[in-house]
Design a protein around this motif. Sequence first.
Motif, PDB file in Angstrom:
ATOM      1  N   ASN A   1      -6.644  -2.628  -1.967  1.00  0.00           N
ATOM      2  CA  ASN A   1      -7.197  -1.276  -1.923  1.00  0.00           C
ATOM      3  C   ASN A   1      -8.048  -1.038  -3.180  1.00  0.00           C
ATOM      4  OD1 ASN A   1      -5.564  -0.961   0.370  1.00  0.00           O
ATOM      5  ND2 ASN A   1      -3.863  -0.180  -0.872  1.00  0.00           N
ATOM      6  N   ARG A   2      -9.147  -1.747  -3.287  1.00  0.00           N
ATOM      7  CA  ARG A   2      -9.914  -1.759  -4.536  1.00  0.00           C
ATOM      8  C   ARG A   2     -10.500  -0.409  -4.883  1.00  0.00           C
ATOM      9  NH1 ARG A   2     -14.048  -6.487  -3.727  1.00  0.00           N
ATOM     10  NH2 ARG A   2     -15.051  -5.291  -5.388  1.00  0.00           N
ATOM     11  N   GLU A   3     -10.991   0.303  -3.900  1.00  0.00           N
ATOM     12  CA  GLU A   3     -11.607   1.597  -4.166  1.00  0.00           C
ATOM     13  C   GLU A   3     -10.591   2.573  -4.752  1.00  0.00           C
ATOM     14  OE1 GLU A   3     -14.616   4.361  -4.514  1.00  0.00           O
ATOM     15  OE2 GLU A   3     -14.804   2.254  -3.896  1.00  0.00           O
ATOM     16  N   ARG A   4      -9.391   2.594  -4.134  1.00  0.00           N
ATOM     17  CA  ARG A   4      -8.355   3.506  -4.637  1.00  0.00           C
ATOM     18  C   ARG A   4      -7.899   3.087  -6.034  1.00  0.00           C
ATOM     19  NH1 ARG A   4      -7.370   8.484  -4.883  1.00  0.00           N
ATOM     20  NH2 ARG A   4      -5.201   8.978  -5.378  1.00  0.00           N
TER      21      ARG A   4
ATOM     22  N   GLU B   1       1.338   4.241  -2.903  1.00  0.00           N
ATOM     23  CA  GLU B   1       1.211   5.679  -2.692  1.00  0.00           C
ATOM     24  C   GLU B   1       2.441   6.411  -3.223  1.00  0.00           C
ATOM     25  OE1 GLU B   1       0.511   6.053   1.445  1.00  0.00           O
ATOM     26  OE2 GLU B   1      -1.520   5.207   1.356  1.00  0.00           O
TER      27      GLU B   1
ATOM     28  N   HIS C   1      -2.048  -1.198  -5.626  1.00  0.00           N
ATOM     29  CA  HIS C   1      -3.263  -1.006  -4.824  1.00  0.00           C
ATOM     30  C   HIS C   1      -4.191  -2.220  -4.975  1.00  0.00           C
ATOM     31  CE1 HIS C   1      -2.907   2.882  -2.991  1.00  0.00           C
ATOM     32  NE2 HIS C   1      -2.736   3.540  -4.138  1.00  0.00           N
TER      33      HIS C   1
ATOM     34  N   SER D   1       0.830  -1.210   0.000  1.00  0.00           N
ATOM     35  CA  SER D   1       0.000   0.000   0.000  1.00  0.00           C
ATOM     36  C   SER D   1       0.859   1.252   0.000  1.00  0.00           C
ATOM     37  CB  SER D   1      -0.928   0.002   1.209  1.00  0.00           C
ATOM     38  OG  SER D   1      -1.893  -1.014   1.112  1.00  0.00           O
TER      39      SER D   1
END
Length: 628
Positions: A86-89, A57, A81, A53
Amino acid sequence: MESHFEIAIEAFRRDDLDATFEAINQAMTSDEGNNPAVFSLLGEALLKLGYKSEAAEAFEEASKRDGPDALDFQKYAIMLHEAAGNRERAFLLCLQYQKLRPDDADIVYIIIQELIARGETDLLVLFQNRLTSSTNPDHLALANDLIGDDDKNPHALTLFRKLAELSPDDPFLRFKYYSLAREYCDYPVLDEANRFIRRELARGDVNLFEAETPYSNLLHCDDEHLNRTATNNRDIAGPLPPGQAEKRHAQPHQWADKIRIGYLSSDFWDDHATMRLAQGVIENHDRSRFDVTLYCYTPEKFIAMDGGGRDRWQPIVSVLGMSDEMAAHTIRGRGCDILVDMKGHTGNSRSRILNQMVAPVQVGWLGFPGSTVNVDLDYVIGDRIVLPDSAKPFYFEKFCRLPDSYQPNETVHRPLPAALSRAELGLPEDRFVFASFNACRKITLETVDLWAEILRQAEESVLWIMIDSELARANFLARLRRHGIFEDRIIFAAKTDYANHVARLPAADLGLDTFPYNGHTTTSDMLWAGLPVLTCKGTNFASRVSESLLHAAGLDELVAETKEGFFAQAVDYALRPEAVAALKNRLAANRSTCALFDVKRYTENLEAGYETMIKAAKSGLPPEHFDV
């Protein structure tokens, strides 16, 4: 003196991550802070520690700095991601990224999976075709799930080309690819298909067509023996259990005073081609002798298109939402004596309902021009042309042959508007106009090459043809150019509503048929509008239809004995327009009296056939061939 970034790189190469992070921090607080490579290196270092993660970033930050690799950094951030959960991101970044790289299949794949997970399937249409640019088997498999059944989507042709290349030994993918090539007039592929089929048949591969659908097989194969070997129909489980028909015949059945006929179809709305033919039969049945019920699994969207026909055809019993077993139970519970399947091996068929031992007599009519293999039928309805004696060995069904034509033609509700002029249609006044409005999948290599030679010899002629797809049009023109026929000889007709279609047909001089799958409703539409159609004798049901229709219209001279004869007649008519004018006058004069458009006479003959079937069933006799 080395920069902080260069020191960080050296430390990273030594696998000294503490020194790497320290140098990166110093670089970020210096004038190197806007260098995207600094953030990229940070991402690589974090990834070495397993911090997906945080690495994602860092690559996001790298993508925000100006540089040639910004989009590559963004894609790397997306993939990290996604891997980190971090599926939404990942999804939000994908939506941004695809605006600049819309054909990146890796990103499109993520977007589609997320849309499916969210239930936002109405948005899939924006992305699903882009997967076909990929060679990744996972991407292509998802594309197959989304568009594999959409033959009207030209991207499906690319999809199945790639799937067939990935699995060259899979006959199902191969024949699906060939089927789509027919939809888009992809003649180089059809050349390949013909070579492959000839080679395999020469080797004695009797099971070659098991991977092909029955309908697709009829589009190119006119051998009745081979037609019945095409059994790839996912809607039909497979061969019937031995003795099923006999068991069905032995079931107790309560007969009534009237013969109870059930028609089974998904096409019960008045603008469907089948019902433009058949509705007159439904409406002309003698209700003092026959109870008629339509067993309907027509989708609601098509029912909404009906212009009043369904009100005239009552009673209609919907079996749309029922299982096969429940549909059979419903039909059986209404005491159906004769169940007539109007679909056979065509799209959206539920002919398998008849495999539930529904009625004492089960019949195939109108929907499928051949033997409906693996469906429990007693009879197929035809005539002496489409079902000659020579065809009997290739059908398990027994023949019920009507005296004129197997095809009914409704006349009361069928539009016959005033003819449109050539000027209104953009057609040349001084040329002989050949016409074809058959589906482009029927325009085989044999057909297009024959048409091209006709145009070469009839120099003052043009071909007026309806091909919707831009891809199919381009492929069609490319094949004609090989014969020296260029765009100025071809006029493409736009799709229009039925009344306008009928109104424009008389503007042509002569209709040209397709081989081996003739025009069916298309041919009768032309004859109804007053346009003569030239055809050739065929060797199976689908290739004999136009002959049947022309015979019932009193125009036997328009049936050539051979393809060479077809060519010669077409060229001769183009040179003798007065002969064509005489044919048009005969058509117009005979429209109200010829057998082809006498729906009451047709219905009476059909009813006589039903009565013969019932008489045999009541007597406990097995079905046998008979002529009305």
